[in-house]
Scaffold this motif. Structure first.
Motif, PDB file in Angstrom:
ATOM      1  N   LYS A  46      45.991  50.249  60.118  1.00 43.22           N
ATOM      2  CA  LYS A  46      46.341  50.602  58.905  1.00 43.22           C
ATOM      3  C   LYS A  46      47.687  51.310  58.893  1.00 43.22           C
ATOM      4  O   LYS A  46      48.308  52.290  59.416  1.00 43.22           O
ATOM      5  CB  LYS A  46      45.556  52.011  57.990  1.00 43.22           C
ATOM      6  CG  LYS A  46      46.130  51.581  56.799  1.00 43.22           C
ATOM      7  CD  LYS A  46      45.135  50.911  55.830  1.00 43.22           C
ATOM      8  CE  LYS A  46      45.723  51.397  54.548  1.00 43.22           C
ATOM      9  NZ  LYS A  46      45.663  50.316  53.743  1.00 43.22           N
ATOM     10  N   MET A  84      38.572  53.092  56.367  1.00 42.17           N
ATOM     11  CA  MET A  84      38.100  51.872  56.499  1.00 42.17           C
ATOM     12  C   MET A  84      36.576  51.568  56.992  1.00 42.17           C
ATOM     13  O   MET A  84      36.360  50.438  56.050  1.00 42.17           O
ATOM     14  CB  MET A  84      39.579  51.196  57.864  1.00 42.17           C
ATOM     15  CG  MET A  84      40.688  51.594  57.319  1.00 42.17           C
ATOM     16  SD  MET A  84      42.156  50.893  58.348  1.00 42.17           S
ATOM     17  CE  MET A  84      42.232  51.784  59.513  1.00 42.17           C
ATOM     18  N   GLY A  87      34.573  50.859  53.268  1.00 46.01           N
ATOM     19  CA  GLY A  87      35.467  49.648  52.345  1.00 46.01           C
ATOM     20  C   GLY A  87      35.795  50.243  51.657  1.00 46.01           C
ATOM     21  O   GLY A  87      36.272  50.068  50.574  1.00 46.01           O
ATOM     22  N   ASP A  90      41.661  48.823  52.782  1.00 39.24           N
ATOM     23  CA  ASP A  90      42.176  47.806  53.299  1.00 39.24           C
ATOM     24  C   ASP A  90      42.562  48.362  54.357  1.00 39.24           C
ATOM     25  O   ASP A  90      43.617  48.961  54.723  1.00 39.24           O
ATOM     26  CB  ASP A  90      42.166  46.877  52.995  1.00 39.24           C
ATOM     27  CG  ASP A  90      41.358  45.864  51.602  1.00 39.24           C
ATOM     28  OD1 ASP A  90      40.169  46.730  51.669  1.00 39.24           O
ATOM     29  OD2 ASP A  90      41.965  46.243  50.652  1.00 39.24           O
ATOM     30  N   THR A  92      45.075  47.286  57.620  1.00 32.83           N
ATOM     31  CA  THR A  92      46.314  45.928  57.391  1.00 32.83           C
ATOM     32  C   THR A  92      45.850  44.967  58.310  1.00 32.83           C
ATOM     33  O   THR A  92      47.037  43.601  58.165  1.00 32.83           O
ATOM     34  CB  THR A  92      47.517  46.845  57.991  1.00 32.83           C
ATOM     35  OG1 THR A  92      48.070  48.043  56.833  1.00 32.83           O
ATOM     36  CG2 THR A  92      48.737  45.732  58.194  1.00 32.83           C
ATOM     37  N   PRO A 104      34.838  44.745  55.148  1.00 36.74           N
ATOM     38  CA  PRO A 104      34.058  45.297  53.729  1.00 36.74           C
ATOM     39  C   PRO A 104      33.590  44.276  53.109  1.00 36.74           C
ATOM     40  O   PRO A 104      32.782  44.268  52.713  1.00 36.74           O
ATOM     41  CB  PRO A 104      35.825  45.325  53.027  1.00 36.74           C
ATOM     42  CG  PRO A 104      36.196  44.995  53.359  1.00 36.74           C
ATOM     43  CD  PRO A 104      36.476  45.042  54.484  1.00 36.74           C
TER      44      PRO A 104
END
Length: 356
Positions: A46, A84, A87, A90, A92, A104
């Motif tokens: 992320k 993450m 969900g 999001d 990366t 997700p």
């Protein structure tokens, strides 16, 4: 990057060390299938604006049926990882699977099987604790309204809020709000329970009750993923653990294996002697090969030596007898086992901060 070793007989991968993320298990005999992990991530990353990495290349595996401690100091990426997995944000890059399903994308199928308490509960302050749970339960499309009151009452009793069920949530203390959030996560049987700092705001009695509840859930087959900065709390209930630092996974494995693997270089153990004669105790212990001796008030600590014949460290009874024979008055005598705090400091080189 080297691959992480295959799983051991308990179904968990041996702990890994290093400055970068741990590797993923290579396919082959002895490696559990995806269905045997409650949580599995591969290269999960992320990044926020400006390229700031909150989580980098995370390869995490959480065995089904485990109580998994997720450890790390402030800013290590724990809460971002949980968000993450659920969900809520999001990734990366990379992928995550929860209960064997991709997240997700499979959220509608997975999340009804997951109970979660993340960053504290969001409550309706003008409603009572009982009515908050009734509202949460009514939002579940699969919840049978005919058994709602029974579920709500049972959840309140499990977290010790039965007597305060009619009290407005705005009048709840922080610890009571945490309990109510946990009750919301327990309204229905869950395969996975994700708890982010569940003992925040609780008094010692409340912490003991939550520990007991976690053990009870694990005994019933629920996988518990527990993020916390209270290392002794994690140590008392967790079967497995992972350590995060600066957005990267440092190590993971069973709690017992982490101690053996990470701190194995420390030798057979550390002896602690409580005595009013610390200088004399140091002299005797040096003669018997102890190293790293330190005096703190009336306590003497030192590293036990390996025996020359490879049979193990010297007998503690012999060391105690030698001290007494030399006239050292021994008030306390024993060995210290490595703690999760020892492991964390050894891995990261820093003290443990508040949760991130």
């Amino acid at each position: 990057m080297p691959k992480q070793p295959a799983t051991g007989p308990d179904g968990a991968r041996p702990p890994t060390r290093g400055s970068g993320p741990a590797g993923t298990p290579a396919p082959g005999p002895g490696v559990p299938s995806a269905g045997e992990w409650a949580i599995e991530t591969r290269g999960l990353t992320k990044a926020y604006r400006g390229g700031q990495l909150a989580v980098e290349g995370l390869d995490l595996v959480v065995p089904r049926g485990s109580v998994f401690g997720f450890l790390g100091p402030n800013g290590s990426g724990k809460t971002t990882t949980i968000r993450m997995l659920m969900g809520l944000i999001d990734a990366t890059a990379g992928s995550a699977r929860v209960l064997g399903q991709p997240m997700p994308a499979a959220g509608r199928r997975v999340l009804p099987k997951v109970g979660a308490l993340i960053e504290g509960p969001a409550l309706y302050g003008f409603l009572s604790g009982r009515d908050n749970l009734r509202r949460f339960d009514a939002a579940d499309p699969d919840a049978d309204p005919r058994t709602r009151d029974a579920r709500v009452g049972h959840a309140l009793e499990r977290v010790g809020l039965g007597a305060a069920a009619g009290k407005k949530a705005r009048a709840y203390s922080l610890g009571m709000k945490q309990r109510l959030g946990l009750a919301a996560a327990l309204l229905r049987p869950r395969e996975l329970l994700v708890l982010d700092e569940p003992t925040n705001g609780l008094d010692p009695q409340g912490m003991r009750e939550i520990r007991s509840l976690v053990r009870e859930l694990a005994a019933d087959g629920t996988t518990v993923f527990l993020s916390s900065h209270l290392l002794d709390e994690i140590e008392q209930v967790c079967t497995h653990a992972a350590v995060m630092a600066r957005g990267r996974l440092i190590t993971q494995g069973t709690v017992a294996d982490l101690s053996t693997t990470v701190l194995g270089s420390r030798g057979p153990g550390r002896l602690t002697v409580t005595t009013p004669d610390p200088a004399d105790a140091v002299r005797v212990l040096k003669e018997h090969g102890l190293t790293g001796l330190q005096i703190t008030d009336d306590r003497v600590t030192g590293e036990l030596p390996e025996a020359d014949d490879g049979a193990g460290p010297p007998e503690l009874a012999d060391l105690n007898a030698a001290l007494v024979h030399a006239g050292v008055r021994v008030r306390g005598f024993g060995t210290e086992r490595a703690t999760l705090e020892d492991i964390f400091v050894q891995l990261t080189g820093e003290g443990f901060d508040v949760a991130g």
